[in-house]
Scaffold this motif. Structure first.
Motif, mmCIF file in Angstrom:
data_model
loop_
_atom_site.group_PDB
_atom_site.id
_atom_site.type_symbol
_atom_site.label_atom_id
_atom_site.label_comp_id
_atom_site.label_asym_id
_atom_site.label_seq_id
_atom_site.Cartn_x
_atom_site.Cartn_y
_atom_site.Cartn_z
ATOM 1 N N VAL A 2 -9.230 -0.692 -10.317
ATOM 2 C CA VAL A 2 -8.819 0.631 -10.763
ATOM 3 C C VAL A 2 -7.302 0.739 -10.783
ATOM 4 N N SER A 3 -6.812 1.553 -11.717
ATOM 5 C CA SER A 3 -5.392 1.891 -11.734
ATOM 6 C C SER A 3 -5.250 3.401 -11.596
ATOM 7 N N PHE A 4 -4.132 3.823 -11.057
ATOM 8 C CA PHE A 4 -3.951 5.227 -10.669
ATOM 9 C C PHE A 4 -2.525 5.617 -10.991
ATOM 10 N N TYR A 5 -2.386 6.731 -11.693
ATOM 11 C CA TYR A 5 -1.049 7.202 -12.069
ATOM 12 C C TYR A 5 -1.065 8.709 -12.149
ATOM 13 N N ASN A 6 -0.039 9.323 -11.654
ATOM 14 C CA ASN A 6 0.102 10.786 -11.749
ATOM 15 C C ASN A 6 -1.112 11.494 -11.157
ATOM 16 N N ASN A 7 -1.550 10.981 -10.019
ATOM 17 C CA ASN A 7 -2.641 11.585 -9.247
ATOM 18 C C ASN A 7 -3.995 11.571 -9.931
ATOM 19 N N GLU A 8 -4.178 10.615 -10.827
ATOM 20 C CA GLU A 8 -5.503 10.487 -11.395
ATOM 21 C C GLU A 8 -5.744 9.042 -11.816
ATOM 22 N N ILE A 9 -7.022 8.698 -11.934
ATOM 23 C CA ILE A 9 -7.389 7.358 -12.377
ATOM 24 C C ILE A 9 -7.011 7.209 -13.843
ATOM 25 N N SER A 10 -6.267 6.136 -14.148
ATOM 26 C CA SER A 10 -5.905 5.892 -15.534
ATOM 27 C C SER A 10 -6.836 4.875 -16.192
ATOM 28 N N GLU A 11 -7.390 3.992 -15.401
ATOM 29 C CA GLU A 11 -8.346 3.023 -15.923
ATOM 30 C C GLU A 11 -9.178 2.466 -14.784
ATOM 31 N N LYS A 12 -10.425 2.141 -15.077
ATOM 32 C CA LYS A 12 -11.266 1.509 -14.065
ATOM 33 C C LYS A 12 -12.154 0.456 -14.714
ATOM 34 N N SER A 13 -12.546 -0.522 -13.921
ATOM 35 C CA SER A 13 -13.394 -1.587 -14.435
ATOM 36 C C SER A 13 -14.864 -1.232 -14.222
ATOM 37 N N GLU A 14 -15.724 -2.097 -14.727
ATOM 38 C CA GLU A 14 -17.175 -1.893 -14.559
ATOM 39 C C GLU A 14 -17.577 -1.991 -13.091
ATOM 40 N N ILE A 15 -16.789 -2.726 -12.330
ATOM 41 C CA ILE A 15 -17.092 -2.873 -10.909
ATOM 42 C C ILE A 15 -16.943 -1.531 -10.197
ATOM 43 N N PHE A 16 -15.984 -0.757 -10.636
ATOM 44 C CA PHE A 16 -15.633 0.501 -9.980
ATOM 45 C C PHE A 16 -16.637 1.570 -10.372
ATOM 46 N N ASP A 17 -17.809 1.541 -9.732
ATOM 47 C CA ASP A 17 -18.842 2.516 -10.065
ATOM 48 C C ASP A 17 -18.773 3.692 -9.088
ATOM 49 N N ASP A 18 -19.832 4.489 -9.059
ATOM 50 C CA ASP A 18 -19.818 5.712 -8.243
ATOM 51 C C ASP A 18 -19.718 5.433 -6.745
ATOM 52 N N GLN A 19 -19.909 4.208 -6.367
ATOM 53 C CA GLN A 19 -19.802 3.830 -4.966
ATOM 54 C C GLN A 19 -18.333 3.868 -4.498
ATOM 55 N N PHE A 20 -17.424 3.751 -5.448
ATOM 56 C CA PHE A 20 -16.006 3.654 -5.137
ATOM 57 C C PHE A 20 -15.275 4.953 -5.483
ATOM 58 N N SER A 21 -14.242 5.233 -4.731
ATOM 59 C CA SER A 21 -13.347 6.324 -5.087
ATOM 60 C C SER A 21 -11.959 6.001 -4.549
ATOM 61 N N VAL A 22 -10.943 6.579 -5.189
ATOM 62 C CA VAL A 22 -9.568 6.405 -4.734
ATOM 63 C C VAL A 22 -8.929 7.767 -4.566
ATOM 64 N N GLU A 23 -7.928 7.771 -3.709
ATOM 65 C CA GLU A 23 -7.270 9.037 -3.422
ATOM 66 C C GLU A 23 -5.843 8.756 -2.977
ATOM 67 N N ARG A 24 -4.972 9.674 -3.317
ATOM 68 C CA ARG A 24 -3.613 9.647 -2.789
ATOM 69 C C ARG A 24 -3.429 10.957 -2.034
ATOM 70 N N PRO A 25 -3.849 10.949 -0.774
ATOM 71 C CA PRO A 25 -3.924 12.216 -0.025
ATOM 72 C C PRO A 25 -2.578 12.840 0.301
ATOM 73 N N ASP A 26 -1.533 12.018 0.315
ATOM 74 C CA ASP A 26 -0.204 12.556 0.570
ATOM 75 C C ASP A 26 0.787 11.759 -0.259
ATOM 76 N N GLY A 27 2.058 11.909 0.015
ATOM 77 C CA GLY A 27 3.043 11.233 -0.824
ATOM 78 C C GLY A 27 3.203 9.756 -0.584
ATOM 79 N N SER A 28 2.488 9.218 0.422
ATOM 80 C CA SER A 28 2.731 7.819 0.738
ATOM 81 C C SER A 28 1.473 6.955 0.725
ATOM 82 N N ASN A 29 0.328 7.497 1.109
ATOM 83 C CA ASN A 29 -0.866 6.671 1.223
ATOM 84 C C ASN A 29 -1.684 6.642 -0.063
ATOM 85 N N PHE A 30 -2.377 5.532 -0.243
ATOM 86 C CA PHE A 30 -3.283 5.353 -1.385
ATOM 87 C C PHE A 30 -4.523 4.677 -0.823
ATOM 88 N N THR A 31 -5.684 5.337 -0.930
ATOM 89 C CA THR A 31 -6.867 4.815 -0.255
ATOM 90 C C THR A 31 -7.972 4.444 -1.241
#
Lengths: 117, 109
Positions: free
Chosen positions: A47-76
């Motif tokens: 997955v790629s992430f820009y401007n607080n949203e997913i910009s692209e994801k692969s087929e692997i990245f299904d509903d089991q996965f999620s990403v978040e940038r909860p603050d200004g420094s962390n990316f989970t």
């Protein structure tokens, strides 16, 4: 030299449990990524992430996965209900600039080795 | 999407120059060519990037012919610590890197 920091370095979890992998990208970078590498196999884009949203994801990245940038420094990366086949090295990466612009090399972290038992 | 092809493995000895060639026949006009290095259990590390002709940094040189359909990563005087997998990448639209199998370089004493 600035680094991408990932924690933990190794995580063991039981099948069906949720895990959260954490990353601190380089502070002035704007683009963030997760990749994984199953032992002996290729590095795979998740997955790629820009401007607080997913910009692209692969087929692997299904509903089991999620990403978040909860603050200004962390990316989970959160993996819900882990499966045995999720066992892999997970790499976080960040980049200052986008494709087509000069000197946009990615910086990867050292990875989190996830073992699902 | 520019597909890259490179040798699966190469062997070398300490002190030799190593050249790894990658073909990318359908590279787009705006694409840069990027090379990464990966040691076991570590994340890939950016080595060098170029668009055309020759680029050199403290680690390697990158040679790109005029047609840009191939590129050659040159590692001068390799040491045992250069044993790693080397990836040639041409980022696709959206900027993400798609890794192939890479070239596994083994440097022997």
């Amino acid at each position: 030299e600035p680094e991408v920091t990932q924690t933990p370095s190794h995580q063991v979890t039981q099948m069906g449990q949720e895990v959260i992998l954490r990353c601190v990208p380089i502070s002035n970078h704007l683009y963030f990524y997760w990749y994984r590498q199953i032992l002996g196999q290729k590095v795979e884009f998740l997955v790629s992430f820009y401007n607080n949203e997913i910009s692209e994801k692969s087929e692997i990245f299904d509903d089991q996965f999620s990403v978040e940038r909860p603050d200004g420094s962390n990316f989970t990366l959160k993996i819900r209900s882990t499966k045995l086949e999720d066992s892999a090295m997970y790499f976080c990466a960040s980049s200052p600039l986008h494709r087509g612009e000069l000197n946009y090399g990615y910086t990867f972290g050292s990875g989190t080795r996830l073992t699902v038992v | 999407l520019a597909k890259t092809t490179q040798p699966i493995s190469m062997d070398s000895y300490e002190g030799q120059e190593v050249n790894i060639t990658c073909s990318h026949n359908n590279i787009a006009t705006n694409d840069y060519i990027t090379w990464y290095q990966q040691f076991p259990s570590q994340g890939p590390r950016f080595i060098i990037q170029g668009y055309k002709t020759k680029v050199t940094n403290e680690v390697a040189s990158l040679f790109i012919p005029a047609d840009r359909k191939s590129s050659t990563l040159s590692l001068p005087r390799v040491s045992l610590s250069d044993t790693a997998v080397y990836y040639c990448l041409v980022p696709n639209q959206g900027g993400k890197l798609i890794f192939g199998q890479g070239t596994e370089l083994s440097v022997k004493p």
